[in-house]
Design an enzyme around this catalytic site. Structure first.
Site, mmCIF file in Angstrom:
data_model
loop_
_atom_site.group_PDB
_atom_site.id
_atom_site.type_symbol
_atom_site.label_atom_id
_atom_site.label_comp_id
_atom_site.label_asym_id
_atom_site.label_seq_id
_atom_site.Cartn_x
_atom_site.Cartn_y
_atom_site.Cartn_z
ATOM 1 N N PHE A 11 2.258 10.312 0.728
ATOM 2 C CA PHE A 11 1.359 9.601 -0.188
ATOM 3 C C PHE A 11 -0.053 9.464 0.419
ATOM 4 O O PHE A 11 -1.015 10.090 -0.051
ATOM 5 C CB PHE A 11 2.002 8.245 -0.521
ATOM 6 C CG PHE A 11 1.078 7.189 -1.049
ATOM 7 C CD1 PHE A 11 0.189 7.467 -2.081
ATOM 8 C CD2 PHE A 11 1.099 5.903 -0.515
ATOM 9 C CE1 PHE A 11 -0.660 6.476 -2.570
ATOM 10 C CE2 PHE A 11 0.266 4.918 -0.999
ATOM 11 C CZ PHE A 11 -0.627 5.203 -2.018
ATOM 12 N N LEU A 33 8.848 17.116 5.638
ATOM 13 C CA LEU A 33 9.113 17.112 4.195
ATOM 14 C C LEU A 33 10.329 16.258 3.819
ATOM 15 O O LEU A 33 10.969 16.500 2.801
ATOM 16 C CB LEU A 33 9.269 18.550 3.663
ATOM 17 C CG LEU A 33 8.054 19.464 3.912
ATOM 18 C CD1 LEU A 33 8.309 20.876 3.390
ATOM 19 C CD2 LEU A 33 6.791 18.892 3.258
ATOM 20 N N TYR A 141 10.873 -2.382 11.747
ATOM 21 C CA TYR A 141 9.713 -1.542 11.398
ATOM 22 C C TYR A 141 8.417 -2.095 12.005
ATOM 23 O O TYR A 141 7.609 -1.339 12.558
ATOM 24 C CB TYR A 141 9.606 -1.449 9.871
ATOM 25 C CG TYR A 141 8.331 -0.807 9.354
ATOM 26 C CD1 TYR A 141 8.127 0.565 9.447
ATOM 27 C CD2 TYR A 141 7.345 -1.579 8.746
ATOM 28 C CE1 TYR A 141 6.956 1.150 8.963
ATOM 29 C CE2 TYR A 141 6.178 -1.010 8.253
ATOM 30 C CZ TYR A 141 5.986 0.358 8.363
ATOM 31 O OH TYR A 141 4.828 0.925 7.882
ATOM 32 N N ASN A 170 -0.745 -3.324 2.127
ATOM 33 C CA ASN A 170 0.150 -2.566 1.250
ATOM 34 C C ASN A 170 -0.677 -1.568 0.441
ATOM 35 O O ASN A 170 -1.331 -1.938 -0.532
ATOM 36 C CB ASN A 170 0.900 -3.510 0.299
ATOM 37 C CG ASN A 170 2.026 -4.218 1.002
ATOM 38 O OD1 ASN A 170 1.846 -4.727 2.106
ATOM 39 N ND2 ASN A 170 3.185 -4.245 0.393
ATOM 40 N N VAL A 184 5.625 -1.424 -4.308
ATOM 41 C CA VAL A 184 6.002 -2.154 -5.520
ATOM 42 C C VAL A 184 5.092 -1.807 -6.700
ATOM 43 O O VAL A 184 5.553 -1.775 -7.847
ATOM 44 C CB VAL A 184 6.054 -3.682 -5.230
ATOM 45 C CG1 VAL A 184 4.699 -4.248 -4.876
ATOM 46 C CG2 VAL A 184 6.656 -4.459 -6.387
ATOM 47 N N GLY A 268 14.447 -9.117 6.185
ATOM 48 C CA GLY A 268 13.365 -8.372 6.828
ATOM 49 C C GLY A 268 12.027 -8.636 6.154
ATOM 50 O O GLY A 268 10.999 -8.163 6.608
#
Ligand SMILES: NC(=O)c1ccc[n+]([C@@H]2O[C@H](COP(=O)([O-])OP(=O)(O)OC[C@H]3O[C@@H](n4cnc5c(N)ncnc54)[C@H](O)[C@@H]3O)[C@@H](O)[C@H]2O)c1
Length: 305
Positions: A11, A33, A141, A170, A184, A268
């Site tokens: 992205f 990929l 993460y 984000n 989201v 998390g």
């Protein structure tokens, strides 16, 4: 400039790729990929299909391409998956980052790491949060990204390099996977475009700092040219937007009024997030310029075009 983008089929990486190509840089991509799309790589750009966990393969490509800058975006990106499989998260985000640093070292390349602002600081910290706040991450993460940052800073001390980390809010915008579990905005846009009901986990009052992808790309470009001494930059708007507000913005962009169903909060996750990006403004000359309303309108329009 010769550059490598790891995760260039993803992205954010593919938007960065487009900008660097337009700006006349010689770009190549490392991507396995696993979630990226080969169709996003133009014919003029070399795609090296390999895994950043393979140190020898990374070193070989770095030696062949001799980049001046490596934009390191390839990663395990899911907070939830990091909780379920912290070993895989560590292998990709810590060891993988170390492989990139070791590949970049003999050719003298600067590494610009895509780190996280959202998952870094945790709850109970000042809002918006500055980089000086000690991280209190809620998920593996966040730890693996922090560890990657620490390796970059260590290499700066140990080897005299000038690597920098960008703690992204984000990110959202066109090409984000609407079927993924992260992102989201993309998920809500995808569901609402299909007339389906979105799910909000928790009470929907949790906030995040949503930053438009074109603004994020400008931050990477600015970081590549940075000549000062800072090593870590928050990249956000300084404003937290709740999931409920986000759904309203997507409904407005779509001309709909679809209500969410609610489900229990996921582990998390953290409650609030907003990044103080005044260091990026002062040092990189960077600020976010796209409003969330405009960014969501463009994202929805492109998804449904
Ligand atoms: N999207 C966000 O909101 C956000 C926020 C903070 C930080 N980041 C960071 O920005 C970077 C890019 O995120 P994105 O949203 O574009 O994700 P993405 O999943 O769209 O892109 C990641 C790319 O990396 C590739 N990849 C994954 N594992 C790999 C491996 N082991 N070897 C080689 N390639 C691999 C994938 O195929 C994909 O093309 C990541 O490092 C992520 O942690 C993203």
């Amino acid at each position: 400039m010769r550059v490598i983008i790891t995760g260039g089929a993803g992205f954010i990486g593919s938007h960065l790729l487009d900008k660097l190509v337009v700006d006349g840089h010689r770009v190549s991509v490392i991507d396995n990929l696993s979630s990226g799309d080969k169709a996003r790589i133009p014919d003029t750009v070399t795609l090296h299909t390999l895994d950043i966990r393979d140190a020898a393969a990374v070193a070989e490509i770095a030696a062949a391409e001799r980049p001046e800058v490596v934009f390191h975006l390839a990663a395990q990106i899911s907070v939830r998956h990091s909780v379920a499989d912290p070993f895989f998260d560590n292998d990709t985000n810590v060891r993988g980052t170390l492989n990139i640093l070791e590949g970049a070292r003999p050719v003298g390349a600067r590494v610009v790491l895509a780190s996280t602002g959202g998952a870094m600081y945790g709850d109970g910290v000042p809002m918006p949060t500055p980089e000086t706040q000690l991280p209190k991450t809620q998920a593996p993460y966040g730890i693996s990204k922090y560890c990657g940052e620490q390796y970059l800073a260590l290499y700066n001390r140990l080897h005299g390099t000038n690597h920098v980390s960008l703690r992204l809010g984000n990110a959202f915008g066109p090409r984000q996977d609407p079927h993924g579990e992260a992102g989201v905005v993309a998920i809500f846009c995808g569901l609402i475009a299909g007339g389906e009901t979105p799910t909000i986990f928790g009470d929907g009052h949790q906030t995040r700092d949503y930053v438009y992808v074109a603004d994020v790309v400008r931050a990477f470009a600015a970081a590549a040219d940075y000549t000062g001494n800072e090593e870590v930059f928050n990249i956000g708007t300084g404003r937290g937007t709740s999931v409920r507000e986000l759904l309203t913005a997507v409904n407005t962009a779509a001309g709909t009024d679809i209500e969410a169903r609610f489900a229990p909060e996921r582990s998390g996750e953290w409650k609030h997030g907003a990044l103080d990006s005044s260091r990026a403004a002062a040092e990189l000359g960077w600020t976010a310029t796209t409003t969330i309303t405009d960014g969501i309108r463009t994202t929805y329009k492109q998804l449904t075009a």
